[in-house]
Design a protein around this motif. Structure first.
Motif, PDB file in Angstrom:
ATOM      1  N   GLN A 152       0.845  -1.191   0.000  1.00  0.00           N
ATOM      2  CA  GLN A 152       0.000   0.000   0.000  1.00  0.00           C
ATOM      3  C   GLN A 152       0.878   1.238   0.000  1.00  0.00           C
ATOM      4  N   SER A 153       0.292   2.347  -0.424  1.00  0.00           N
ATOM      5  CA  SER A 153       1.004   3.619  -0.399  1.00  0.00           C
ATOM      6  C   SER A 153       0.005   4.754  -0.550  1.00  0.00           C
ATOM      7  N   VAL A 154       0.474   5.957  -0.281  1.00  0.00           N
ATOM      8  CA  VAL A 154      -0.287   7.178  -0.525  1.00  0.00           C
ATOM      9  C   VAL A 154       0.557   8.064  -1.422  1.00  0.00           C
ATOM     10  N   ARG A 155      -0.062   9.069  -2.002  1.00  0.00           N
ATOM     11  CA  ARG A 155       0.641   9.931  -2.944  1.00  0.00           C
ATOM     12  C   ARG A 155       1.931  10.487  -2.336  1.00  0.00           C
ATOM     13  N   ASP A 156       2.998  10.391  -3.091  1.00  0.00           N
ATOM     14  CA  ASP A 156       4.326  10.881  -2.700  1.00  0.00           C
ATOM     15  C   ASP A 156       4.914  10.118  -1.511  1.00  0.00           C
ATOM     16  N   GLY A 157       4.272   9.006  -1.131  1.00  0.00           N
ATOM     17  CA  GLY A 157       4.782   8.225  -0.006  1.00  0.00           C
ATOM     18  C   GLY A 157       5.529   6.996  -0.472  1.00  0.00           C
ATOM     19  N   GLU A 158       6.087   6.291   0.478  1.00  0.00           N
ATOM     20  CA  GLU A 158       6.794   5.057   0.181  1.00  0.00           C
ATOM     21  C   GLU A 158       5.807   3.909  -0.025  1.00  0.00           C
ATOM     22  N   ILE A 159       6.243   2.888  -0.772  1.00  0.00           N
ATOM     23  CA  ILE A 159       5.478   1.646  -0.882  1.00  0.00           C
ATOM     24  C   ILE A 159       5.775   0.809   0.351  1.00  0.00           C
ATOM     25  N   ASN A 160       4.726   0.417   1.066  1.00  0.00           N
ATOM     26  CA  ASN A 160       4.890  -0.361   2.288  1.00  0.00           C
ATOM     27  C   ASN A 160       4.313  -1.762   2.117  1.00  0.00           C
ATOM     28  N   GLU A 161       5.047  -2.753   2.625  1.00  0.00           N
ATOM     29  CA  GLU A 161       4.551  -4.123   2.606  1.00  0.00           C
ATOM     30  C   GLU A 161       3.565  -4.327   3.744  1.00  0.00           C
ATOM     31  N   VAL A 162       2.382  -4.855   3.425  1.00  0.00           N
ATOM     32  CA  VAL A 162       1.330  -5.036   4.425  1.00  0.00           C
ATOM     33  C   VAL A 162       1.372  -6.450   4.999  1.00  0.00           C
ATOM     34  N   LYS A 163       1.395  -7.433   4.125  1.00  0.00           N
ATOM     35  CA  LYS A 163       1.423  -8.834   4.557  1.00  0.00           C
ATOM     36  C   LYS A 163       1.781  -9.693   3.357  1.00  0.00           C
ATOM     37  N   PRO A 164       2.254 -10.914   3.597  1.00  0.00           N
ATOM     38  CA  PRO A 164       2.631 -11.784   2.479  1.00  0.00           C
ATOM     39  C   PRO A 164       1.448 -12.030   1.536  1.00  0.00           C
ATOM     40  N   PHE A 165       1.771 -12.084   0.263  1.00  0.00           N
ATOM     41  CA  PHE A 165       0.772 -12.449  -0.732  1.00  0.00           C
ATOM     42  C   PHE A 165       0.997 -13.917  -1.068  1.00  0.00           C
ATOM     43  N   ASP A 166       0.206 -14.767  -0.430  1.00  0.00           N
ATOM     44  CA  ASP A 166       0.344 -16.209  -0.610  1.00  0.00           C
ATOM     45  C   ASP A 166      -1.023 -16.794  -0.958  1.00  0.00           C
ATOM     46  N   LEU A 167      -1.129 -18.109  -0.975  1.00  0.00           N
ATOM     47  CA  LEU A 167      -2.376 -18.739  -1.403  1.00  0.00           C
ATOM     48  C   LEU A 167      -3.530 -18.444  -0.451  1.00  0.00           C
ATOM     49  N   GLU A 168      -3.228 -18.200   0.822  1.00  0.00           N
ATOM     50  CA  GLU A 168      -4.287 -17.863   1.779  1.00  0.00           C
ATOM     51  C   GLU A 168      -4.794 -16.443   1.540  1.00  0.00           C
ATOM     52  N   THR A 169      -3.882 -15.485   1.453  1.00  0.00           N
ATOM     53  CA  THR A 169      -4.318 -14.096   1.262  1.00  0.00           C
ATOM     54  C   THR A 169      -4.822 -13.863  -0.160  1.00  0.00           C
ATOM     55  N   ARG A 170      -4.396 -14.723  -1.094  1.00  0.00           N
ATOM     56  CA  ARG A 170      -4.916 -14.609  -2.456  1.00  0.00           C
ATOM     57  C   ARG A 170      -6.442 -14.802  -2.468  1.00  0.00           C
TER      58      ARG A 170
END
Length: 387
Positions: A94-112
């Motif tokens: 996730q990110s907001v305008r002019d902000g850094e890209i932040n990792e929220v949680k792993p993208f795996d088969l469960e979160t998919r």
């Protein structure tokens, strides 16, 4: 996003290890609306760049939540021999305008399985916040489904009895319905344009195999089943409910059409391939503002669709089969032969009259690529035209 064919913007392919996606020089729908004072947000799959300068929040979006690349990545951490010391575990970001890209949680088969529900909830929250402060908004929700692995939310797993791909379609329908209900609940139905469409035809890889029904083919081909997708648009008081059309509207038409609807100007410093389709959509004209378009696969034009005809220059009926350059182009009548099974050339050149107008359009398009050279694939960031 740009109103321009991918061949112009250097977005014809995704290759790991080189910069890909829209250069920051491109003007996106989000930038157009943002410049006009709209709040802008994107919740879903981007796949138009994963380096600084090419994140959604670098391209006009105030907010982003989703995945920068492909849903295939959700399989990585469960695949044979996966080594996260070589390739990090993919993440939802996730990110907001002019902000850094932040990792929220792993993208795996469960979160998919869960992400499209999250995207819906975030989209509804975004709309509510804008209505509360009285601000117009552009809300782009590119769901990650039904791309492989087509794994439905647990609540929809098995609901159809026809496998996960069918279950996923029911889930997409449900999530879209939640968005429409939220628009009604917020009291903005009559002043909100809703567009529901797709960027390509069905999945081709087993076991996530989909069907294009009346037509033939899957994505990564120039077959009608790849190019022809549903397009639904709601604008109460402007577009007649229940009206239907079999006219050609192309994805690139969205930018100029929405610009007209919102009273905005399209960029004048570059070629815009899209045309304003609002007169057709609102019933002022019976015909679309376009008669056809080139169908590229990578950097090569595979076919040209014109009216209800398709001329194939390179044959590839299945995405996983090798393409074959044709010595003599094929012609198909998409009304009498929607599955493109009967080439009219061997039948005594039964529709050879189609060649002159189609090749006239092809030459015109190719000349435009000379007049304004495309953004080269792999162009670094920042990038600006030399001429």
């Amino acid at each position: 996003m740009s109103g321009r064919h991918p061949i112009r913007s250097g977005t014809t392919q995704v290759v790991w290890g080189v910069p890909y996606g829209l250069t920051n020089w491109e003007k996106t729908l989000a930038e157009m609306f943002s410049d006009a004072g709209y709040a802008t947000a994107m919740f879903g799959k981007w796949h138009l760049g994963d380096i600084p300068g090419r994140f959604p929040t670098d391209q006009g979006f105030d907010e982003f939540y989703g995945i920068l690349n492909t849903t295939d990545e959700s399989e990585y951490s469960t695949q044979i021999g996966f080594d996260q010391s070589i390739l990090p575990v993919p993440h939802i970001q996730q990110s907001v305008r002019d902000g850094e890209i932040n990792e929220v949680k792993p993208f795996d088969l469960e979160t998919r399985r869960l992400i499209d529900t999250e995207l819906t909830e975030k989209a509804i929250d975004f709309m509510g916040r804008q209505v509360e402060v009285g601000k117009p908004f552009f809300n782009f929700i590119p769901y990650t489904q039904p791309h492989l692995p087509s794994l439905p939310h647990p609540e929809f797993d098995g609901v159809t009895g026809h496998g996960p791909y069918a279950d996923v379609h029911v889930e997409i329908d449900h999530q879209a319905g939640r968005i429409l209900d939220a628009i009604d609940d917020l009291g903005i139905r009559d002043n909100t344009i809703v567009i529901w469409t797709s960027d390509n035809g069905p999945e081709v890889v087993e076991p996530w195999y989909g069907t294009s029904g009346y037509w033939s083919g899957h994505y990564f081909t120039a077959m009608e089943g790849s190019l022809r997708v549903p397009f639904l648009m709601r604008w109460p008081g402007q577009i007649e409910a229940g009206s239907k059309s079999n006219e050609i509207i192309h994805t690139v038409d969205l930018l100029p059409t929405l610009a007209t609807a919102a009273g905005l100007d399209v960029p004048q410093d570059r070629i815009i391939d899209g045309v304003d389709q609002l007169p057709h959509l609102t019933g002022q004209t019976e015909a679309s503002a376009r008669e056809g378009f080139p169908a590229y696969n990578g950097d090569d034009m595979f076919a040209y669709k014109w009216r209800n005809w398709k001329v194939h220059l390179i044959e590839q009926r299945h995405a996983l089969h090798p393409p074959q350059t044709l010595n003599v182009p094929q012609i198909y009548n998409l009304i009498t032969d929607p599955k493109e099974e009967f080439d009219l050339v061997p039948q005594g050149f039964a529709a050879s009259w189609v060649f002159p107008p189609v090749f006239g359009e092809i030459v015109k398009f190719q000349q435009s690529l000379v007049m304004e050279p495309p953004v080269p694939f792999g162009a670094p960031e920042p990038w600006t035209p030399q001429n």
